[in-house]
Write a protein that holds these residues in place. Sequence first.
Motif, PDB file in Angstrom:
ATOM      1  N   SER A  31       0.856  -1.296   0.013  1.00  0.00           N
ATOM      2  CA  SER A  31      -0.006  -0.016   0.010  1.00  0.00           C
ATOM      3  C   SER A  31       0.875   1.445   0.040  1.00  0.00           C
ATOM      4  CB  SER A  31      -0.941   0.070   1.157  1.00  0.00           C
ATOM      5  OG  SER A  31      -0.287   0.106   2.425  1.00  0.00           O
ATOM      6  N   THR A  54      -2.559  -4.672  -4.255  1.00  0.00           N
ATOM      7  CA  THR A  54      -2.895  -3.959  -3.211  1.00  0.00           C
ATOM      8  C   THR A  54      -2.930  -2.384  -3.486  1.00  0.00           C
ATOM      9  OG1 THR A  54      -1.928  -5.489  -1.672  1.00  0.00           O
ATOM     10  CG2 THR A  54      -2.246  -3.411  -1.014  1.00  0.00           C
ATOM     11  N   THR A  55      -4.279  -2.004  -3.208  1.00  0.00           N
ATOM     12  CA  THR A  55      -4.253  -0.481  -3.511  1.00  0.00           C
ATOM     13  C   THR A  55      -3.289   0.367  -2.897  1.00  0.00           C
ATOM     14  OG1 THR A  55      -6.716  -0.765  -4.106  1.00  0.00           O
ATOM     15  CG2 THR A  55      -5.878   1.565  -3.504  1.00  0.00           C
ATOM     16  N   SER A  57      -1.957   3.526  -1.060  1.00  0.00           N
ATOM     17  CA  SER A  57      -2.756   4.605  -0.234  1.00  0.00           C
ATOM     18  C   SER A  57      -1.648   5.581   0.284  1.00  0.00           C
ATOM     19  CB  SER A  57      -3.638   3.883   0.838  1.00  0.00           C
ATOM     20  OG  SER A  57      -2.803   3.197   1.609  1.00  0.00           O
ATOM     21  N   GLY A 100      -3.036   5.933  -6.709  1.00  0.00           N
ATOM     22  CA  GLY A 100      -4.247   5.466  -5.659  1.00  0.00           C
ATOM     23  C   GLY A 100      -5.383   5.995  -5.820  1.00  0.00           C
TER      24      GLY A 100
END
Length: 141
Positions: A31, A54-55, A57, A100
């Motif tokens: 992330s 996985t995004t 962030s 993101g």
Amino acid sequence: MAYAIQPITTTAALTMTRGRHGNTVVVLDSSTGRTLTLPASSGSGDVYTVYVKTTVSSGSHVIQVANSTDVMNGGVAISTDIAGITMLAAATSDTITLSGSTTGGLAGSWVRFTDVVAGFWMLDGFLCSTGAEATPFSASV
């Protein structure tokens, strides 16, 4: 397309090599933003695919060419909803930034680079985004 080797998952910055990363999938499983660097293009025909598991962030995932003489040609679809858009790389594009949010980087985003001729990467992909879609391309290297 069949891939020669198993997907490679990374949670760190990565300089891709032809023998290790060509003709496979690099899975981004972090992330926190990471930088991936493609090898210098040579016309080998090798394909480098990057998939976001996985995004991101914190920060951005950045995919860039190895040197100032390589560029990316092609485009990607990018969408928040059913009304997504297509973004084309400019003639000088050498970097893709997945934030993101508006430029992609959500889980499920992917880009594929094909080493078509020395100095040029052919690209395509699909970027999942939030908010108003924005270009992920820049000339940064």
